[in-house]
Scaffold this active site. Structure first.
Site, short mmCIF file in Angstrom:
data_model
loop_
_atom_site.label_atom_id
_atom_site.label_comp_id
_atom_site.label_asym_id
_atom_site.label_seq_id
_atom_site.Cartn_x
_atom_site.Cartn_y
_atom_site.Cartn_z
N GLU A 46 31.11 32.22 44.93
CA GLU A 46 32.20 32.37 43.97
C GLU A 46 32.36 31.13 43.09
OE1 GLU A 46 33.65 34.91 43.09
OE2 GLU A 46 33.18 36.30 44.71
N LEU A 89 23.11 23.68 36.33
CA LEU A 89 23.99 24.85 36.45
C LEU A 89 25.23 24.74 35.56
CD1 LEU A 89 24.10 27.55 37.88
CD2 LEU A 89 25.24 26.44 39.80
N GLY A 90 25.60 23.51 35.18
CA GLY A 90 26.72 23.34 34.26
C GLY A 90 28.07 23.20 34.93
N TYR A 129 41.78 33.11 40.75
CA TYR A 129 40.74 34.11 40.95
C TYR A 129 40.00 33.91 42.27
CZ TYR A 129 36.24 36.14 41.25
OH TYR A 129 35.16 36.78 41.77
N ASP A 147 38.98 38.57 37.36
CA ASP A 147 38.05 37.75 36.58
C ASP A 147 37.84 38.40 35.21
OD1 ASP A 147 36.59 39.97 37.26
OD2 ASP A 147 34.71 38.87 37.29
N CYS A 199 31.04 49.09 32.40
CA CYS A 199 32.09 48.74 31.44
C CYS A 199 31.75 47.39 30.81
CB CYS A 199 33.45 48.69 32.15
SG CYS A 199 34.87 48.70 31.03
N CYS A 206 30.27 54.75 29.15
CA CYS A 206 31.44 55.47 29.63
C CYS A 206 31.08 56.78 30.34
CB CYS A 206 32.39 55.76 28.46
SG CYS A 206 33.07 54.26 27.71
#
Length: 373
Positions: A46, A89-90, A129, A147, A199, A206
């Site tokens: 996460e 990875l930043g 989150y 998120d 989505c 859809c």
DNA sequence: CAACCGTGGTG
DNA sequence: TCACCAAGGTT
């Protein structure tokens, strides 16, 4: 109260869970159906997934798990090893917070992650989150993890007119009402899988969506107009100079950036300041040491979150025994891949030296990059 | 609360 | 080429 509009049917979490049971993605950190995931792995994934795509995370996650198999191993590792494993990875404050969080779990919680949202929220690097996601996925707590995917799905299903981020509280409460009693962790992952595969931001599928019927945006054909967002402006271009020094013993001059702020704690060749009106022709005046500087043709461009950067690269060779200036060091060229070099600085070194020997660590085992450059 | 904080993929 | 975006958190 009058009868609500007949078309306003509530989305059914069970319909989504049924879809998830058939279409869930297989991910390295995800437990098999019916099994409970390891909190350490859920948490690690996460943190890495914050503002970062699944494809980018995968090789880093596997490498991390190999180097730091448990929260105790991570807590006991030196900070440099953690930063080096994170390099590329930043958002490097995540790595520092990750390390601090591992230490806190070991020191304050006996090596076991707390299981509730409020307790998780107290740990460094864990916000609203992530606290909800870990509580739901690893401990099956009835928490609403919201998120970017969830914001998009809910904005469309409920056709939320208010733009993000002002609509965050509304979306959070809408999501919380949908979290089922029995499978909150699967529900959280189901909404995210839905957002990632069906989505999507553009051209959502859809026709394949388990929530097509209750989706209010779909009903009007305006699904691509949601979520509404306030647009953000990117800052002006900044310029600067980077100095690559090759000493005769085949070492390169590096320094470590301050622990906080942009690229905090990461390694780099020395550079000038980065300013909108920096004049490259004055770069030699900003050089870290006396040398015969060669200004290399071309520039290195890099885009940070809030501004683009253009660096002119100066190159020099110096004699063996040349001392490093204060707060700088010489690193053997063959060991550059062991340094915590962010992407922008790797570009600088490649620009001056050609490919970094052995520079590929974990990030090159992913499919389909293009050909060589 | 708006600004800050990376990088790679995508249309 | 470029704007947008991705399992956000901190200050």
């Amino acid at each position: 109260m009058l009868t609500p509009a007949p078309s306003a049917t509530k989305p059914d979490p069970q319909d989504l869970l049924a879809w998830y049971d058939r279409h869930r993605r297989e991910l390295p950190w995800r437990a098999r159906a019916g099994e409970t995931a390891d909190p350490y792995r859920v948490w690690l994934s996460e943190i890495m997934l914050q503002q970062t795509t699944v494809a980018a995370v995968k090789p880093f996650y596997l490498n991390f798990l190999e180097r730091f198999p448990t929260v105790e191993a991570l807590a006991g590792a030196p900070a440099e090893a953690v930063m080096q494993a994170w390099a590329g990875l930043g958002y490097y404050s995540r790595a520092r917070n990750l390390h601090a969080c591992a230490k806190a779990v070991v020191d304050r919680h006996g090596g076991e992650f707390p299981s509730t949202e409020p307790e998780l929220l107290k740990l460094p690097g864990i916000g609203a989150y992530t606290a909800a996601a870990v509580a739901a996925i690893a401990f099956n707590e009835r928490a609403a993890a919201v998120d970017g995917n969830v914001e998009r799905v809910m904005s469309r299903v409920f056709m939320v007119e208010e733009p993000l981020p002002k609509s965050k509280p509304l979306i959070r409460s809408l999501t919380a009402e949908l979290v089922p009693e029995d499978r909150p962790g699967d529900f959280a992952q189901a909404v995210m899988d839905l957002g990632a595969t069906i989505c999507t931001p553009k051209r959502p599928a859809c026709a394949l969506c388990p929530w097509m019927r209750p989706c209010q945006a779909r009903a009007t054909g305006l699904q691509e107009m949601f979520p509404k967002k306030q647009k953000k402006e990117t800052g002006p271009l900044r310029r600067g100079a980077a100095f690559v020094v090759l000493r005769a013993d085949d070492t390169i001059l590096l320094r470590t950036r301050p622990p906080a702020g942009l690229l905090g704690g990461m390694a780099e060749p020395p550079t000038s300041d980065w300013l909108p009106d920096y004049e490259p022709s004055r770069a030699v005046l900003d050089a870290p040491i006396e040398a015969r500087w060669q200004r290399l043709p071309g520039t290195v461009r890099h885009v940070f979150t809030h501004f683009p950067l253009e660096l002119t690269v100066l190159f020099a060779k110096v004699a063996k025994g040349t001392p490093a200036p204060h707060d700088m060091r010489w690193t053997p060229r063959l060991h550059l891949h062991e340094e915590a070099l962010p992407g922008a600085m790797k570009k600088v070194l490649v620009h001056a030296l050609g490919d970094l020997p052995g520079a590929k660590k974990a990030s090159d085992k992913q499919p389909a990059k293009g050909a060589a450059k």
